[in-house]
Design an enzyme around this catalytic site. Structure first.
Site, PDB file in Angstrom:
ATOM      1  N   LEU A 149       0.828  -1.212   0.000  1.00 46.66           N
ATOM      2  CA  LEU A 149       0.000   0.000   0.000  1.00 46.66           C
ATOM      3  C   LEU A 149       0.860   1.259   0.000  1.00 46.66           C
ATOM      4  O   LEU A 149       1.972   1.276   0.527  1.00 46.66           O
ATOM      5  CB  LEU A 149      -0.959   0.013   1.194  1.00 46.66           C
ATOM      6  CG  LEU A 149      -0.451   0.178   2.628  1.00 46.66           C
ATOM      7  CD1 LEU A 149      -0.258   1.638   3.000  1.00 46.66           C
ATOM      8  CD2 LEU A 149      -1.421  -0.460   3.587  1.00 46.66           C
ATOM      9  N   GLU A 151       0.955   5.356   1.039  1.00 50.25           N
ATOM     10  CA  GLU A 151       0.281   6.317   1.897  1.00 50.25           C
ATOM     11  C   GLU A 151      -0.553   7.245   1.038  1.00 50.25           C
ATOM     12  O   GLU A 151      -0.166   7.586  -0.079  1.00 50.25           O
ATOM     13  CB  GLU A 151       1.315   7.124   2.683  1.00 50.25           C
ATOM     14  CG  GLU A 151       1.950   6.293   3.764  1.00 50.25           C
ATOM     15  CD  GLU A 151       3.010   7.045   4.526  1.00 50.25           C
ATOM     16  OE1 GLU A 151       2.964   8.288   4.565  1.00 50.25           O
ATOM     17  OE2 GLU A 151       3.884   6.380   5.091  1.00 50.25           O
ATOM     18  N   LEU A 246       7.434   7.912 -13.440  1.00 50.82           N
ATOM     19  CA  LEU A 246       8.437   8.628 -14.234  1.00 50.82           C
ATOM     20  C   LEU A 246       8.311  10.131 -13.975  1.00 50.82           C
ATOM     21  O   LEU A 246       8.809  10.928 -14.754  1.00 50.82           O
ATOM     22  CB  LEU A 246       8.241   8.337 -15.726  1.00 50.82           C
ATOM     23  CG  LEU A 246       8.441   6.886 -16.190  1.00 50.82           C
ATOM     24  CD1 LEU A 246       8.156   6.758 -17.685  1.00 50.82           C
ATOM     25  CD2 LEU A 246       9.861   6.411 -15.901  1.00 50.82           C
ATOM     26  N   CYS A 256       9.574   4.667   3.146  1.00 45.55           N
ATOM     27  CA  CYS A 256       9.850   3.391   2.472  1.00 45.55           C
ATOM     28  C   CYS A 256      10.992   3.437   1.474  1.00 45.55           C
ATOM     29  O   CYS A 256      12.011   2.789   1.666  1.00 45.55           O
ATOM     30  CB  CYS A 256       8.574   2.897   1.799  1.00 45.55           C
ATOM     31  SG  CYS A 256       7.229   2.786   2.976  1.00 45.55           S
ATOM     32  N   LYS A 313       4.692  13.614   0.035  1.00 47.12           N
ATOM     33  CA  LYS A 313       3.854  13.540  -1.172  1.00 47.12           C
ATOM     34  C   LYS A 313       2.460  14.010  -0.773  1.00 47.12           C
ATOM     35  O   LYS A 313       2.186  14.180   0.419  1.00 47.12           O
ATOM     36  CB  LYS A 313       3.841  12.119  -1.734  1.00 47.12           C
ATOM     37  CG  LYS A 313       3.167  11.094  -0.835  1.00 47.12           C
ATOM     38  CD  LYS A 313       3.018   9.787  -1.584  1.00 47.12           C
ATOM     39  CE  LYS A 313       2.023   8.897  -0.882  1.00 47.12           C
ATOM     40  NZ  LYS A 313       1.784   7.657  -1.587  1.00 47.12           N
TER      41      LYS A 313
HETATM   42  C1  UGA Z   1       5.770   3.113  -1.518  1.00 46.89           C
HETATM   43  C2  UGA Z   1       5.302   2.101  -2.585  1.00 46.89           C
HETATM   44  O1  UGA Z   1       4.742   2.781  -3.691  1.00 46.89           O
HETATM   45  C3  UGA Z   1       4.272   1.121  -2.008  1.00 46.89           C
HETATM   46  O2  UGA Z   1       3.927   0.151  -2.980  1.00 46.89           O
HETATM   47  C4  UGA Z   1       4.868   0.445  -0.774  1.00 46.89           C
HETATM   48  O3  UGA Z   1       3.943  -0.433  -0.148  1.00 46.89           O
HETATM   49  C5  UGA Z   1       5.297   1.501   0.236  1.00 46.89           C
HETATM   50  O4  UGA Z   1       6.262   2.388  -0.391  1.00 46.89           O
HETATM   51  C6  UGA Z   1       5.916   0.784   1.407  1.00 46.89           C
HETATM   52  O5  UGA Z   1       6.931   0.099   1.216  1.00 46.89           O
HETATM   53  O6  UGA Z   1       5.309   0.780   2.498  1.00 46.89           O
HETATM   54  P1  UGA Z   1       4.759   5.383  -0.496  1.00 46.89           P
HETATM   55  O7  UGA Z   1       6.123   5.595   0.061  1.00 46.89           O
HETATM   56  O8  UGA Z   1       3.580   5.530   0.386  1.00 46.89           O
HETATM   57  O9  UGA Z   1       4.645   3.904  -1.156  1.00 46.89           O
HETATM   58  O10 UGA Z   1       4.537   6.444  -1.671  1.00 46.89           O
HETATM   59  P2  UGA Z   1       4.741   6.513  -3.255  1.00 46.89           P
HETATM   60  O11 UGA Z   1       3.477   6.965  -3.846  1.00 46.89           O
HETATM   61  O12 UGA Z   1       5.337   5.287  -3.795  1.00 46.89           O
HETATM   62  O13 UGA Z   1       5.784   7.722  -3.368  1.00 46.89           O
HETATM   63  C7  UGA Z   1       7.078   7.648  -2.790  1.00 46.89           C
HETATM   64  C8  UGA Z   1       7.870   8.883  -3.110  1.00 46.89           C
HETATM   65  O14 UGA Z   1       8.216   8.894  -4.493  1.00 46.89           O
HETATM   66  C9  UGA Z   1       7.148  10.217  -2.872  1.00 46.89           C
HETATM   67  O15 UGA Z   1       8.035  11.133  -2.273  1.00 46.89           O
HETATM   68  C10 UGA Z   1       6.762  10.699  -4.250  1.00 46.89           C
HETATM   69  O16 UGA Z   1       6.693  12.097  -4.343  1.00 46.89           O
HETATM   70  C11 UGA Z   1       7.912  10.158  -5.064  1.00 46.89           C
HETATM   71  N1  UGA Z   1       7.589   9.946  -6.485  1.00 46.89           N
HETATM   72  C12 UGA Z   1       6.681   9.022  -6.864  1.00 46.89           C
HETATM   73  C13 UGA Z   1       8.266  10.687  -7.445  1.00 46.89           C
HETATM   74  O17 UGA Z   1       9.120  11.540  -7.129  1.00 46.89           O
HETATM   75  N2  UGA Z   1       7.988  10.457  -8.773  1.00 46.89           N
HETATM   76  C14 UGA Z   1       7.083   9.528  -9.178  1.00 46.89           C
HETATM   77  O18 UGA Z   1       6.888   9.358 -10.403  1.00 46.89           O
HETATM   78  C15 UGA Z   1       6.396   8.797  -8.198  1.00 46.89           C
END
Ligand code: UGA
Length: 427
Positions: A149, A151, A246, A256, A313
């Site tokens: 999941l 957040e 991307l 995470c 985020k």
């Molecule tokens: C992430 C994973 O997406 C989940 O599948 C996983 O379960 C979770 O870690 C975990 O291990 O508990 P999360 O950290 O809640 O989830 O958030 P994401 O939506 O994945 O974003 C992570 C970070 O990447 C954020 O800072 C977001 O801004 C950044 N991000 C995301 C980018 O900079 N570019 C993108 O294209 C996508």
């Protein structure tokens, strides 16, 4: 469920909502009291409602007492596994909890499963600890059942995951976990313990790799005069790549990705492997923050900045490893005054920065007297704002956009100076 953080609380609530009786065990009396009253302690859209419903119907119970384990068929460990100084995942809480579970096992067969992200071999270690501390005739098996999941979309992700991973050597454990997951969507992958543990790290690391790769392309595009958004959009049209993760910007944060990339690299180093690929993912990510802070420092017209967005985020109050923290520290060091606004995360930020920042409950008020606006999190309310009012309120019409929220063509039309990531500056 041991633990009531994002993973523990959301998963427990969804399982309760599916009709299971779920006891959530914590260790802090004040938190358990709040949870019992329906306060989720975290901001997660849709969670409060499910929590409330299942507290009322009695499916969900919060307790400090491990006694409820005696009658549980499945015990999930959902405690934190923070990064140690060397990048390794700290497993102290997992092991303490494993011992507590062991001492409270009842007569029935119990599955013990880590929901927390744990390095390969951890569930085996949990098995050893439980064996050592359990009553003689206790019947149990360990299983790895990692959680995917995100957040902010935790409820939906838990109900509709792409896949459910179950790693165990015990068919009884696999059957019980399959039964529990019946109302939940997604492919089933049944495998061994080590593979299940690896799947979680590999999944988070490949997503982090996509982000860092994109941010490297953004850096190159800025030098080459290319448009990284167009480049990556076209790359993402190849469905072998996909258009997901991307998005360029100031890099990934949260509890995470930063932790898991470092932990996987640490494990690799212990195996004497070349972990360059993971080390560089982390390096590019740190650099994305620094690069952006430096662009602000170099191009801001004055020393007063408004900051919109502090959480790592949108749709969460979580600021763990948030890029905003490093960027604001760099800006403060360079002598800037910062007026900050975030719809959810200000309480947590205040605990770190105290009176070094000026806090505003209203984003437009944060702009008053500010010479530039800096956007660090792409909350919806920022993309839908009336930019002509923003322009009128700011001392100078200058925006530094760390998440590429705005359209450069529109910014040009409105007469802003506009700096975003991987795209040409509008001056
Ligand atoms: C992430 C994973 O997406 C989940 O599948 C996983 O379960 C979770 O870690 C975990 O291990 O508990 P999360 O950290 O809640 O989830 O958030 P994401 O939506 O994945 O974003 C992570 C970070 O990447 C954020 O800072 C977001 O801004 C950044 N991000 C995301 C980018 O900079 N570019 C993108 O294209 C996508």
């Amino acid at each position: 469920m041991i633990g009531h953080g994002y993973v523990g609380l959301v998963t427990a609530s969804i399982f309760a909502d599916a009709g299971n009786k779920v006891n959530v065990i914590g260790r802090t009396p004040e938190k358990i009291t709040k949870l019992k009253s329906g306060d989720p302690l975290i901001f997660e859209p849709g969670l409060e409602e499910i929590l409330d419903r299942n507290l009322k119907n009695g499916n969900l119970n919060f307790t400090l007492d491990y006694d409820s384990i005696k009658n549980s068929k499945i015990v999930f460990i959902g405690v934190g596994t923070p990064s140690g100084k060397d990048g390794s995942a700290s497993l102290d809480q997992v092991y303490v909890v494993a011992e507590m579970i062991a001492k409270n096992l009842g007569k029935n067969f119990t599955v013990i499963s880590c929901k927390s992200t744990v390095p390969v071999g951890t569930n085996r270690e949990v098995e050893k600890i439980v064996k050592k501390n359990a009553p003689k005739n206790a019947k149990f098996a360990v299983a790895s059942c990692p959680e995917f999941l995100r957040e902010g979309t935790g409820v939906n992700d838990t109900l509709h995951p792409d896949r459910v991973i179950i790693g165990s050597e015990s068919q009884d454990a696999i059957d019980l976990l399959l039964e529990l997951h019946k109302p939940i969507g997604g492919e089933r992958v049944i495998t061994d313990l080590a593979s299940a543990e690896m799947i979680k790290y590999a999944s988070n690391s490949i997503l982090a790799t996509k982000i860092s790769f994109s941010n490297f392309i953004a850096e190159m595009s800025e030098v080459a005069g290319a448009d990284a958004e167009t480049v990556l959009e076209a790359v993402g049209l190849d469905n072998r790549v996909s258009d997901k993760f991307l998005n360029v910007g100031i890099g990934y944060g949260g509890a995470c990705f930063p932790k898991d990339v470092k932990a996987l690299a640490y494990i690799g180093k212990q195996m004497k492997l070349d972990t360059g690929i993971l080390d560089n993912v982390e390096k590019v990510n740190v650099n994305a923050r620094h690069r952006f802070a430096q662009r602000v420092i170099k191009n801001a017209n004055g020393k007063k900045l408004a900051i919109w967005g502090l959480s790592f985020k949108p749709n969460t109050d979580d600021i763990r490893e948030a890029p905003s923290i490093d960027i604001m520290n760099e800006l403060l060091k360079a002598g800037f005054e910062l007026s900050v606004y975030d719809p959810q995360a200000m309480g947590h930020i205040r605990k770190i920065f105290g009176d070094k920042l000026t806090y505003y409950e209203d984003k437009m008020k944060a702009l008053k007297g500010a010479e530039s606006l800096v956007v660090l999190t792409e909350w919806n309310e920022f993309s839908s704002v009336d930019l002509s009012v923003v322009k009128k309120t700011l001392v100078n019409p200058v925006i530094f956009d760390g998440r590429n929220v705005y359209d450069p063509a529109q910014m040009k039309k409105l007469g802003f100076k506009y700096y975003s990531v991987g795209r040409k500056d509008i001056k």
